[in-house]
Design a protein around this motif. Sequence first.
Motif, PDB file in Angstrom:
ATOM      1  N   ILE A 169      -1.428 -16.195   4.166  1.00 34.36           N
ATOM      2  CA  ILE A 169      -2.658 -16.667   4.802  1.00 34.36           C
ATOM      3  C   ILE A 169      -3.890 -15.906   4.344  1.00 34.36           C
ATOM      4  O   ILE A 169      -4.918 -16.509   3.999  1.00 34.36           O
ATOM      5  N   VAL A 170      -3.808 -14.593   4.349  1.00 28.60           N
ATOM      6  CA  VAL A 170      -5.003 -13.762   4.205  1.00 28.60           C
ATOM      7  C   VAL A 170      -5.511 -13.695   2.766  1.00 28.60           C
ATOM      8  O   VAL A 170      -4.800 -14.009   1.812  1.00 28.60           O
ATOM      9  N   ASP A 171      -6.760 -13.249   2.637  1.00 27.41           N
ATOM     10  CA  ASP A 171      -7.330 -12.991   1.309  1.00 27.41           C
ATOM     11  C   ASP A 171      -6.789 -11.678   0.755  1.00 27.41           C
ATOM     12  O   ASP A 171      -6.498 -11.582  -0.439  1.00 27.41           O
ATOM     13  N   TYR A 172      -6.693 -10.675   1.636  1.00 29.18           N
ATOM     14  CA  TYR A 172      -6.130  -9.382   1.250  1.00 29.18           C
ATOM     15  C   TYR A 172      -5.326  -8.801   2.404  1.00 29.18           C
ATOM     16  O   TYR A 172      -5.671  -9.001   3.575  1.00 29.18           O
ATOM     17  N   ALA A 173      -4.264  -8.083   2.056  1.00 26.27           N
ATOM     18  CA  ALA A 173      -3.446  -7.389   3.050  1.00 26.27           C
ATOM     19  C   ALA A 173      -3.441  -5.910   2.716  1.00 26.27           C
ATOM     20  O   ALA A 173      -3.011  -5.517   1.620  1.00 26.27           O
ATOM     21  N   LEU A 174      -3.947  -5.099   3.631  1.00 29.65           N
ATOM     22  CA  LEU A 174      -3.920  -3.649   3.460  1.00 29.65           C
ATOM     23  C   LEU A 174      -2.599  -3.124   4.006  1.00 29.65           C
ATOM     24  O   LEU A 174      -2.300  -3.294   5.185  1.00 29.65           O
ATOM     25  N   ILE A 175      -1.817  -2.489   3.150  1.00 25.18           N
ATOM     26  CA  ILE A 175      -0.564  -1.883   3.585  1.00 25.18           C
ATOM     27  C   ILE A 175      -0.870  -0.430   3.961  1.00 25.18           C
ATOM     28  O   ILE A 175      -1.337   0.352   3.128  1.00 25.18           O
ATOM     29  N   MET A 176      -0.610  -0.067   5.191  1.00 25.13           N
ATOM     30  CA  MET A 176      -1.012   1.247   5.702  1.00 25.13           C
ATOM     31  C   MET A 176      -0.035   2.341   5.255  1.00 25.13           C
ATOM     32  O   MET A 176       0.748   2.877   6.048  1.00 25.13           O
ATOM     33  N   THR A 177      -0.112   2.663   3.966  1.00 19.88           N
ATOM     34  CA  THR A 177       0.811   3.635   3.374  1.00 19.88           C
ATOM     35  C   THR A 177       0.304   5.062   3.599  1.00 19.88           C
ATOM     36  O   THR A 177      -0.043   5.786   2.658  1.00 19.88           O
ATOM     37  N   TYR A 178       0.280   5.440   4.865  1.00 22.93           N
ATOM     38  CA  TYR A 178      -0.087   6.796   5.268  1.00 22.93           C
ATOM     39  C   TYR A 178       0.467   7.052   6.666  1.00 22.93           C
ATOM     40  O   TYR A 178       1.055   6.156   7.278  1.00 22.93           O
ATOM     41  N   GLU A 179       0.303   8.278   7.145  1.00 22.54           N
ATOM     42  CA  GLU A 179       0.774   8.715   8.464  1.00 22.54           C
ATOM     43  C   GLU A 179       2.278   8.961   8.538  1.00 22.54           C
ATOM     44  O   GLU A 179       2.890   8.799   9.589  1.00 22.54           O
ATOM     45  N   TRP A 180       2.898   9.345   7.414  1.00 24.86           N
ATOM     46  CA  TRP A 180       4.251   9.912   7.513  1.00 24.86           C
ATOM     47  C   TRP A 180       4.126  11.284   8.178  1.00 24.86           C
ATOM     48  O   TRP A 180       4.849  11.590   9.116  1.00 24.86           O
TER      49      TRP A 180
END
Length: 324
Positions: A169-180
């Motif tokens: 659906i979206v134009d862009y998807a931000l994958i939250m690759t942080y907070e380990w």
Amino acid sequence: MKIIVVSGYAYPSIEPWVLSSWLPDLTFLGNFSYGITAEGGVVDLNDENLIQAAYTAGVKPMMVLTPLDESGTFNDVTAGILLSNPQARTNLVNNILQTIQRKGLAGIDFDFEFVPVENRQDYVELIRQTKELLGPQGYYVTAALAPKTSDAQQGSIYQGHDYRQIGEIVDYALIMTYEWGYTYGPPMAVSPINQVRKVLDYAVSEIPREKILMGMPNYGYDWKLPFVKGETRAEKMSSGGAFWRAQYYGAEVIYDQLSQAPYFTYFDSAGNKHVVWFEDIRSIRAKLALVEEYDLAGVGYWNIMDYFPANSEVLNEMYQVRKL
């Protein structure tokens, strides 16, 4: 040189010089954050300073929408009530459009974390309905997604996000690759590259690569040792602040090859041992190289409230930032 999309999240309280330092390197500015009511209302954000500065710099300012209630508190109960009610979802979509038009925003970024698993499909439909209304009018619709490694991944932050459907659906998807490494967790790198790779391997199997923005942390944490689960609370700090602290205590910065991240230990004035994990020019370069390796659309920084010159230096050495 590969041209990439770069987004960055900011609160309206950002220092003007910090914002102006970041803007040349951004495609989108995520104004954090608008909220919701259970009936589908939008809780406004006093972000005129962000909007004006963004447009002056040729950057697209985005409404970031999170489950903040009218008191400014994250409220997953409100999100569940809203998502479960088709009329409330319709109300929200209409209110999103009205707010964007009134304030001159470029679109919306959905950042609903901890979506109840029973509302997983409802959340997809909310984003779909928003895209159907906003897309034809030239507005962008994006979403931030939890860092999953499989669709069956357990955990309240993961189960409510459907990578494949939202990615379509979206134009862009931000994958939250942080907070380990995070405030209440054990000491470790915030964004260890070996873990980031696992997430990206899954993400590119579900979402078109040209829509994926990889999350980039702009911070680190200081843990007092020994770590005690349920008691230890790490101090969040800027990467620049981490360098200053290492220098102040005469600590040796060590670069961990597995996570591709720097850390150091020191003893405070009371004799307590600490460990600090943060980002430096080496870890930034290592992560940014994944954009080329995985042929992604770009990156998204959480967040840009501090300015660390190495981010700009390495970014512009490796890529050209897309301006829309």
